[in-house]
Design an enzyme around this catalytic site. Structure first.
Site, PDB file in Angstrom:
ATOM      1  N   TYR A 184       1.212  -1.197  -0.109  1.00 23.15           N
ATOM      2  CA  TYR A 184       0.264   0.230  -0.582  1.00 23.15           C
ATOM      3  C   TYR A 184       1.235   0.978  -0.160  1.00 23.15           C
ATOM      4  O   TYR A 184       0.886   2.571  -0.606  1.00 23.15           O
ATOM      5  CB  TYR A 184      -0.889   0.347   0.593  1.00 23.15           C
ATOM      6  CG  TYR A 184      -1.591  -0.584   1.677  1.00 23.15           C
ATOM      7  CD1 TYR A 184      -3.092  -0.861   0.287  1.00 23.15           C
ATOM      8  CD2 TYR A 184      -2.610  -1.681   2.715  1.00 23.15           C
ATOM      9  CE1 TYR A 184      -4.293  -1.762   0.938  1.00 23.15           C
ATOM     10  CE2 TYR A 184      -3.620  -2.335   2.626  1.00 23.15           C
ATOM     11  CZ  TYR A 184      -4.456  -2.806   1.665  1.00 23.15           C
ATOM     12  OH  TYR A 184      -5.660  -3.381   1.421  1.00 23.15           O
TER      13      TYR A 184
ATOM     14  N   SER B  31      -1.791  -5.944  -7.021  1.00 19.56           N
ATOM     15  CA  SER B  31      -2.030  -4.805  -6.077  1.00 19.56           C
ATOM     16  C   SER B  31      -2.725  -5.538  -4.361  1.00 19.56           C
ATOM     17  O   SER B  31      -3.320  -6.404  -4.370  1.00 19.56           O
ATOM     18  CB  SER B  31      -3.209  -3.352  -5.817  1.00 19.56           C
ATOM     19  OG  SER B  31      -4.344  -4.556  -6.294  1.00 19.56           O
ATOM     20  N   ASP B  32      -1.966  -4.769  -3.261  1.00 22.22           N
ATOM     21  CA  ASP B  32      -2.968  -4.956  -2.534  1.00 22.22           C
ATOM     22  C   ASP B  32      -3.951  -4.409  -2.009  1.00 22.22           C
ATOM     23  O   ASP B  32      -4.826  -3.564  -4.024  1.00 22.22           O
ATOM     24  CB  ASP B  32      -1.815  -4.371  -1.408  1.00 22.22           C
ATOM     25  CG  ASP B  32      -2.832  -5.026  -0.188  1.00 22.22           C
ATOM     26  OD1 ASP B  32      -3.917  -5.769   0.250  1.00 22.22           O
ATOM     27  OD2 ASP B  32      -2.134  -4.847   1.170  1.00 22.22           O
ATOM     28  N   TRP B  33      -4.998  -4.243  -1.104  1.00 23.57           N
ATOM     29  CA  TRP B  33      -6.704  -4.940  -1.471  1.00 23.57           C
ATOM     30  C   TRP B  33      -7.325  -3.791  -1.375  1.00 23.57           C
ATOM     31  O   TRP B  33      -6.574  -2.977  -0.852  1.00 23.57           O
ATOM     32  CB  TRP B  33      -7.035  -5.317  -0.364  1.00 23.57           C
ATOM     33  CG  TRP B  33      -7.703  -6.754  -1.249  1.00 23.57           C
ATOM     34  CD1 TRP B  33      -9.098  -7.641  -1.065  1.00 23.57           C
ATOM     35  CD2 TRP B  33      -6.977  -8.137  -2.170  1.00 23.57           C
ATOM     36  NE1 TRP B  33      -9.413  -8.315  -1.557  1.00 23.57           N
ATOM     37  CE2 TRP B  33      -8.136  -9.181  -2.680  1.00 23.57           C
ATOM     38  CE3 TRP B  33      -5.753  -7.512  -2.636  1.00 23.57           C
ATOM     39  CZ2 TRP B  33      -7.486  -9.727  -3.442  1.00 23.57           C
ATOM     40  CZ3 TRP B  33      -4.867  -8.913  -3.408  1.00 23.57           C
ATOM     41  CH2 TRP B  33      -5.959  -9.817  -3.694  1.00 23.57           C
TER      42      TRP B  33
ATOM     43  N   GLY C  80      -5.932  -0.959  -3.186  1.00 23.93           N
ATOM     44  CA  GLY C  80      -3.907  -0.163  -3.346  1.00 23.93           C
ATOM     45  C   GLY C  80      -3.992   0.353  -4.295  1.00 23.93           C
ATOM     46  O   GLY C  80      -3.111   1.411  -4.411  1.00 23.93           O
TER      47      GLY C  80
END
Ligand code: BGC
Length: 779
Positions: free
Chosen positions: A186, A217-219, A221
């Site tokens: 993130y 991506s991170d969730w 992010g």
């Protein structure tokens, strides 16, 4: 562009965008079958937050405490089996960020403060998962070592510290295990968001190291379509609202993202689908047995006056709220729902130990979910029933997908209803847990009717750590109480989410009386086993810790029990360091970490001597927080500066000249060892150790490297290699530990350099307990 070409463009852009919380949808026109992802790292949760049990292994700090790469590989194989069982192709793990500060909220989910130990263990974990035909996403790339303002903070860090510390575990995993995926963090690094960091993603990860997998991506992010596409991000999760999909197609049409860049992203996701398309069917692994083995192997014995292993048939006073309400995993996305949890109480009784129980003290005032089956009724705004679902207790959690295919647009209210029959008379507490609008009715009386506001702005806070609004009620044992909690669902969020609970606690004796009772039980027992540790409020994703003290009155409990019984064994059930002011006053001290679902059995195995405690500290345990050289986890004006450079973990302690409570690498077994010889040849050290005790055992042989002439700009010692040796009493074992060129290298002026000269390899059982010294000259 023809209409057909435009359709293909749309399909390609869609293929890179989350379809829902966990999946990429099939794109038949592109021959893409779709993919399902799931957290990690201690189990495979699957696409439902609860109700779909998974084996729950010990937390990463526990796995790291084994220092056993072969065990990490077996863990990976089990996770692949769990993923295949649940139709998951991508496991969102392992977490290889570093334990930079003991206050880091996800400390328990990382492996170590040392990049080599982290990287080596993670590489074998990844190899195990991928041999099972399941992809990983090594996460979170990079410098995601704290939780405060985690979605937006920028980390300012020197290139040298990045290379020698934070990037190193990723580099080791890429080079040793060729992972099929990486998750972008993130945070930003030196001014650029990691979801858009072309220099580190395209340049270092892909270009320099040759990573050929996909980057997700991170969730939530990924925030910028063009920045992410050009920065190397292949997939934006979760869906359906992402910066990819239609927005990416539009950016390609507008010429802001070249077609070739889109094609590269699509090709990588295609490769991922191919890699996971035909998983093998290896012989099944017994998940519960492996969870128990890892848990026992991870138990880290830090003090033992000879009380352990228990001899004879002692009468044991088992003490502590955590001894019954075991905390087997840390909080956040790393949680899974295990089929069962074996507490210390369960484990000791199953081992036929003579045990009496006293609660003594609790780590938390939080109320558990009401222990009664309930029904969840989903209603539309006009009162139409959309579905009814049983829940095993008072907790309800629907994330990403609603049960029974309910249309999120139509869902207006969910009502949890049930009947609860108290077993004890007295003043109970009943609570509504969650954020938003609630109406709590007990026996027809409305206790709450209104809105509960969220705390903080982390979008996952409501999921990981929701507020509880509690009411005292006096109830009689055996008299049924009807409970109803109605929750108005707040639609309009990025994903469907309904999470709330009816929580409850039985009448409790006064806190002083609980401690007195425990002391009395300990005084008449042959030995006292006190289980203490942290709680959901202390160790979780989404926030950092503020203290290392044990919560509640647990310190006082240990001190008083130890004064009442000289054979007091303290079991610390925490994922990361806690202060233990009583540590010198107890007969034995062991860390069980967050031990996973079989923790109680593993504890019994170690206490009785059926298993040897095999753990060694993967991180330094301080006496008090104030002694820790690197603590800060709070960004200032959006920036967190890693000004300590390469002095993180034990190198920082050595530089400060402060002695911790227990140094890096510490841990005792049930036998003793003599370090007989170490011989250096062909970039490896052959170490011979002799088991000088009376039972077969395991020893983690550790090799630390230092320059012969101290260099104030570099760590005094750095872990250079390790191996697990095993031998019978009186016998020797020889382990060969590679010490490659890279162990000597330092990052200077944009490249790795190995200063020529004299070095020393220190071999032993922890950072400074190194009886063997081997000089090495590098021309
Ligand atoms: C976490 C990730 C996790 C993801 C999906 C994020 O908040 O940082 O580690 O994989 O959620 O649950």
């Amino acid at each position: 562009m023809s209409a057909h070409e435009d359709e293909l463009l749309e399909a390609r852009a869609r293929m890179l965008a989350g379809h829902d919380m966990w999946s990429l949808a099939a794109e038949p026109a592109l021959g893409f079958p779709g993919l399902t992802m799931s957290d990690g790292p201690i189990g495979v949760r699957g696409v439902h937050w609860s109700g779909d049990p998974s084996v729950a292994l010990p937390s990463p700090t526990a796995l790291a405490a084994t220092w056993d790469t072969a065990l990490a590989r077996r863990v990976g194989a089990l996770l692949a089996q769990e993923a295949r069982r649940k139709g998951v192709q991508v496991l969102l793990a392992p977490t290889v960020n570093l334990q930079r500060s003991p206050l880091g909220g996800r400390h328990f989910e990382c492996l170590s403060e040392d990049p080599l130990l982290t990287g080596r263990l993670a590489a074998q974990y990844v190899a195990g998962v991928q041999e099972g035909g399941v992809a990983v996403t090594v996460k979170h790339f990079v410098a995601n070592d704290f939780e405060t303002e985690r979605m937006t903070a920028d980390v300012v860090v020197s290139e040298r510290a990045l290379r020698e510390l934070y990037l190193l575990p990723f580099e080791i995993v890429v080079k040793e295990a060729a992972p099929w995926g990486v998750m972008a963090a993130y945070n930003g690094v030196n001014g650029t968001a990691m979801s858009e960091h072309g220099e580190l993603v395209n340049g270092v990860l892909r270009g320099e190291w040759g990573f050929d997998g996909f980057v997700v991506s991170d969730w939530f992010g990924a925030r910028d379509t063009v920045g992410a596409a050009l920065g190397g991000l292949d997939v934006a999760m979760p869906g359906p609202h992402t910066v990819y999909g239609p927005a990416l197609a539009e950016a390609v049409r507008a010429g802001k993202v070249p077609e070739e860049v889109l094609a590269e992203h699509v090709a990588r996701v295609g490769t991922l689908a191919e890699r996971t398309a035909n998983p093998p069917s290896p012989a099944p692994v017994d998940g519960a047995a492996l969870a128990r083995e890892v848990a026992a192997r991870s138990v880290t014995l830090l003090r033992n006056d000879g009380v352990l292993p228990l001899a004879g048939a002692p009468r044991i006073a088992l003490i502590g709220g955590l001894a019954k309400d075991a905390r087997v995993m840390g909080g956040g996305s790393a949680q899974v729902t295990p089929e069962r949890v074996v507490s210390a109480w369960d484990g000791l009784r199953a081992a036929d130990l003579d045990v009496v129980y006293a609660r003594g003290a609790d780590p938390s005032d939080r109320l558990p979910a009401l222990a009664a089956p309930m029904r969840a009724v989903a209603l539309a705004e006009d009162g139409t029933v959309l579905g009814e679902f049983p829940t095993p207790d008072g907790a309800l959690m629907w994330v990403g997908r609603l049960p029974g295919g309910i249309d999120p647009e139509r869902l207006h209210t969910v009502v949890l209803r049930g009947t609860f029959t108290p077993e004890v008379s007295g003043a109970h507490l009943i609570a509504a847990e969650g954020v938003g609008e609630f109406r709590l009715t007990v026996d027809g009386e409305a206790l709450l009717d209104g809105a509960v506001a969220p705390e903080g702005d982390d979008p996952f806070a409501a999921l990981f750590f929701p507020a509880q609004t509690a009411f005292p009620r006096v109830w009689e044992a055996g008299e049924a109480v009807s409970v109803e909690l109605a929750h108005r669902v707040r639609g309009g969020g990025p994903i469907p989410f309904v999470g709330f609970a009816v929580a409850h606690r039985d009448p409790r004796a006064d806190a002083d009386a609980l401690i007195d009772e425990a002391v009395a039980a300990a005084a008449v027992a042959d030995a006292a086993v006190v289980v203490v540790g942290t709680s959901k409020e202390v160790e979780s994703e989404g926030f950092d810790r503020t203290s290392l003290r044990l919560p509640g009155r647990q310190d006082e409990l240990v001190a008083r029990v130890a004064a009442a019984n000289p054979r007091t064994i303290v079991v610390v059930n925490a994922g990361s360091p806690v202060e233990m002011p009583w540590r010198e006053d107890v007969a034995a001290l062991l860390l069980t970490w967050f031990p996973g679902q079989e923790g109680g059995h593993a504890l019994a195995d170690v206490l009785t001597g059926a298993a040897e405690p095999g753990g060694r500290l993967p991180t330094t345990w301080p006496a008090v927080l104030a002694d820790c050289p690197v603590v800060d986890v709070t960004p200032v004006d959006g920036t967190l500066r890693y000004d300590e450079g390469v002095f993180v973990g034990y190198p920082a302690w050595q530089k400060a000249g402060t002695a911790p409570a227990f140094e890096f690498g510490s841990g005792l077994g049930y036998t003793t060892w003599a370090y007989e010889s170490a011989a250096h040849a062909d970039s490896a050290l052959a170490v011979t150790v002799r088991n000088t005790g009376t039972r077969r055992g395991r020893e983690v042989v550790q090799v630390y490297l230092s320059p012969a002439a101290p260099d104030p700009d570099s760590p005094a010692r750095r872990l250079a290699g390790f191996a697990v040796a095993e031998a019978d009493p009186g016998a020797t074992a020889t382990v060969t530990i590679p010490v490659p060129d890279r162990a000597y290298a330092r990052w200077r002026d944009g490249a790795w350099h190995t200063p020529p000269g004299d070095y020393l390899l220190h071999t032993g059982r922890s950072l400074t307990r190194t009886p063997l010294t081997t000089p090495v000259h590098r021309p």
